[in-house]
Design a protein around this motif. Structure first.
Motif, PDB file in Angstrom:
ATOM      1  N   CYS A   1      30.624  10.767  60.294  1.00 27.32           N
ATOM      2  CA  CYS A   1      31.804  10.633  61.142  1.00 27.32           C
ATOM      3  C   CYS A   1      31.475  10.897  62.603  1.00 27.32           C
ATOM      4  CB  CYS A   1      32.889  11.616  60.696  1.00 27.32           C
ATOM      5  SG  CYS A   1      33.420  11.373  59.000  1.00 27.32           S
ATOM      6  N   THR A   2      32.323  10.359  63.459  1.00 29.33           N
ATOM      7  CA  THR A   2      32.231  10.670  64.888  1.00 29.33           C
ATOM      8  C   THR A   2      32.977  11.976  65.141  1.00 29.33           C
ATOM      9  OG1 THR A   2      34.266   9.512  65.460  1.00 29.33           O
ATOM     10  CG2 THR A   2      32.231   8.195  65.443  1.00 29.33           C
ATOM     11  N   GLU A   3      32.688  12.606  66.255  1.00 30.90           N
ATOM     12  CA  GLU A   3      33.376  13.864  66.594  1.00 30.90           C
ATOM     13  C   GLU A   3      34.884  13.678  66.652  1.00 30.90           C
ATOM     14  OE1 GLU A   3      31.957  16.311  69.831  1.00 30.90           O
ATOM     15  OE2 GLU A   3      29.902  15.697  69.419  1.00 30.90           O
TER      16      GLU A   3
ATOM     17  N   ALA B   1      31.990  24.436  63.264  1.00 36.26           N
ATOM     18  CA  ALA B   1      31.044  24.301  62.155  1.00 36.26           C
ATOM     19  C   ALA B   1      31.082  25.590  61.340  1.00 36.26           C
ATOM     20  CB  ALA B   1      29.639  24.040  62.678  1.00 36.26           C
ATOM     21  N   PHE B   2      31.142  25.449  60.035  1.00 36.81           N
ATOM     22  CA  PHE B   2      31.246  26.584  59.127  1.00 36.81           C
ATOM     23  C   PHE B   2      30.092  26.560  58.147  1.00 36.81           C
ATOM     24  CE2 PHE B   2      35.524  25.669  60.551  1.00 36.81           C
ATOM     25  CZ  PHE B   2      36.038  26.921  60.844  1.00 36.81           C
ATOM     26  N   GLY B   3      29.623  27.734  57.770  1.00 37.44           N
ATOM     27  CA  GLY B   3      28.644  27.862  56.704  1.00 37.44           C
ATOM     28  C   GLY B   3      29.358  27.846  55.361  1.00 37.44           C
ATOM     29  N   TRP B   4      28.585  27.818  54.292  1.00 37.73           N
ATOM     30  CA  TRP B   4      29.158  27.726  52.950  1.00 37.73           C
ATOM     31  C   TRP B   4      29.961  28.953  52.560  1.00 37.73           C
ATOM     32  CZ3 TRP B   4      29.754  23.425  50.430  1.00 37.73           C
ATOM     33  CH2 TRP B   4      29.007  22.324  50.850  1.00 37.73           C
ATOM     34  N   ASP B   5      29.698  30.092  53.193  1.00 37.64           N
ATOM     35  CA  ASP B   5      30.426  31.317  52.859  1.00 37.64           C
ATOM     36  C   ASP B   5      31.607  31.575  53.789  1.00 37.64           C
ATOM     37  OD1 ASP B   5      28.730  31.923  50.710  1.00 37.64           O
ATOM     38  OD2 ASP B   5      27.273  32.877  52.040  1.00 37.64           O
ATOM     39  N   GLU B   6      31.977  30.604  54.604  1.00 34.69           N
ATOM     40  CA  GLU B   6      33.047  30.789  55.584  1.00 34.69           C
ATOM     41  C   GLU B   6      34.314  30.009  55.234  1.00 34.69           C
ATOM     42  OE1 GLU B   6      31.041  31.599  59.765  1.00 34.69           O
ATOM     43  OE2 GLU B   6      30.317  29.691  58.897  1.00 34.69           O
TER      44      GLU B   6
ATOM     45  N   LYS C   1      39.036  14.837  59.252  1.00 31.89           N
ATOM     46  CA  LYS C   1      38.009  14.999  58.234  1.00 31.89           C
ATOM     47  C   LYS C   1      37.229  16.301  58.390  1.00 31.89           C
ATOM     48  CE  LYS C   1      37.451  10.021  58.020  1.00 31.89           C
ATOM     49  NZ  LYS C   1      38.599   9.781  58.867  1.00 31.89           N
ATOM     50  N   ILE C   2      36.851  16.844  57.250  1.00 33.16           N
ATOM     51  CA  ILE C   2      35.893  17.934  57.175  1.00 33.16           C
ATOM     52  C   ILE C   2      34.656  17.306  56.544  1.00 33.16           C
ATOM     53  CG2 ILE C   2      35.319  20.156  56.139  1.00 33.16           C
ATOM     54  CD1 ILE C   2      38.446  20.606  55.976  1.00 33.16           C
ATOM     55  N   GLU C   3      33.584  17.214  57.324  1.00 38.48           N
ATOM     56  CA  GLU C   3      32.369  16.614  56.778  1.00 38.48           C
ATOM     57  C   GLU C   3      31.464  17.695  56.224  1.00 38.48           C
ATOM     58  OE1 GLU C   3      28.736  13.520  57.731  1.00 38.48           O
ATOM     59  OE2 GLU C   3      30.588  13.407  58.893  1.00 38.48           O
TER      60      GLU C   3
ATOM     61  N   THR D   1      28.219  23.126  56.857  1.00 43.05           N
ATOM     62  CA  THR D   1      26.808  22.778  56.859  1.00 43.05           C
ATOM     63  C   THR D   1      25.925  23.989  56.621  1.00 43.05           C
ATOM     64  OG1 THR D   1      25.074  21.709  58.191  1.00 43.05           O
ATOM     65  CG2 THR D   1      26.722  23.002  59.384  1.00 43.05           C
ATOM     66  N   ASP D   2      24.688  23.719  56.253  1.00 41.29           N
ATOM     67  CA  ASP D   2      23.703  24.779  56.094  1.00 41.29           C
ATOM     68  C   ASP D   2      22.636  24.726  57.183  1.00 41.29           C
ATOM     69  OD1 ASP D   2      22.399  22.481  55.271  1.00 41.29           O
ATOM     70  OD2 ASP D   2      21.774  23.269  53.317  1.00 41.29           O
ATOM     71  N   GLU D   3      22.893  23.938  58.222  1.00 38.68           N
ATOM     72  CA  GLU D   3      21.977  23.865  59.362  1.00 38.68           C
ATOM     73  C   GLU D   3      22.786  23.537  60.620  1.00 38.68           C
ATOM     74  OE1 GLU D   3      19.096  20.713  59.135  1.00 38.68           O
ATOM     75  OE2 GLU D   3      20.615  19.160  58.900  1.00 38.68           O
ATOM     76  N   PRO D   4      22.255  23.857  61.777  1.00 39.70           N
ATOM     77  CA  PRO D   4      22.974  23.504  63.008  1.00 39.70           C
ATOM     78  C   PRO D   4      23.118  21.987  63.146  1.00 39.70           C
ATOM     79  CG  PRO D   4      21.185  25.056  63.455  1.00 39.70           C
ATOM     80  CD  PRO D   4      21.022  24.598  62.035  1.00 39.70           C
ATOM     81  N   VAL D   5      24.302  21.561  63.584  1.00 41.84           N
ATOM     82  CA  VAL D   5      24.537  20.136  63.837  1.00 41.84           C
ATOM     83  C   VAL D   5      25.079  19.979  65.258  1.00 41.84           C
ATOM     84  CG1 VAL D   5      24.861  19.420  61.430  1.00 41.84           C
ATOM     85  CG2 VAL D   5      26.807  20.280  62.708  1.00 41.84           C
ATOM     86  N   PRO D   6      24.680  18.913  65.942  1.00 37.59           N
ATOM     87  CA  PRO D   6      25.070  18.734  67.343  1.00 37.59           C
ATOM     88  C   PRO D   6      26.464  18.132  67.515  1.00 37.59           C
ATOM     89  CG  PRO D   6      23.610  16.961  66.677  1.00 37.59           C
ATOM     90  CD  PRO D   6      23.756  17.870  65.491  1.00 37.59           C
TER      91      PRO D   6
END
Length: 173
Positions: free
Chosen positions: A122-124, A142-147, A108-110, A132-137
């Motif tokens: 989802c679990t890791e 993790a990719f930003g919207w422009d990546e 999955k790509i969440e 995402t648009d913010e850091p997630v643990p």
């Protein structure tokens, strides 16, 4: 079997937006891609009064409509099909991307947005990546919207592998 990945997330996080940005990137790399939208509420793509709707209303179990540029198949089913059962009906593609199936067993790509808030669904272990648009643990990419190109690179590396069109070109196959 065609590889399948699922784009998941809470409502209004941008799942469809991500798909509409990712698809052109994968197409530009030479992939044939199918999508499956999971709708838990049921749907009807046939318009009442149209010929195909009349065929189904008269009792046809499968109705197909074909034109020079596209074909659609509507099949009545006695129960909701599993993702694998739906995917078995798709041919001639390199990759299937679903929108939904958050409880399915595919990578999955969440999609996560700060404005929507809350924890990831989802679990890791289930995740290929997070957009995402913010850091997630999490310990997955993790990719930003422009990546989107970076996300497509990850899909090529982890999901499509050596059988992909670009890998075959690199090897001269």
């Amino acid at each position: 079997m065609v590889p399948i990945i699922s784009v998941v997330g809470k409502s209004d996080t941008g799942k469809t937006t991500l798909l509409t940005r990712l698809l052109p990137e994968l197409k530009a790399r030479g992939y044939r891609v199918a999508t499956i939208k999971h709708d838990t509420h049921g749907f009807d793509i046939d318009k009442p009064g149209k010929d195909t709707w009349k065929h189904a209303e008269a009792g046809a179990d499968i109705v197909a409509i074909s034109s020079p540029s596209k074909v659609a198949l509507i099949e009545k089913v006695p129960r909701e099909l599993t993702l694998d059962e739906v995917a078995e009906r798709i041919r001639g593609v390199d990759l299937i991307i679903t929108e939904g199936y958050k409880r399915g067993n595919k990578p999955k790509i969440e999609v996560h947005r700060a404005a929507v808030g809350g924890d990831l669904l989802c679990t890791e272990e289930e995740l290929l990546a997070v957009v995402t648009d913010e850091p997630v643990p999490v310990k997955v990419p993790a990719f930003g919207w422009d990546e989107v190109a970076g996300l497509a690179d990850l899909i090529e590396e982890k999901i499509l592998g050596a059988g992909s069109p670009s890998r075959r070109r690199e090897k001269g196959i």
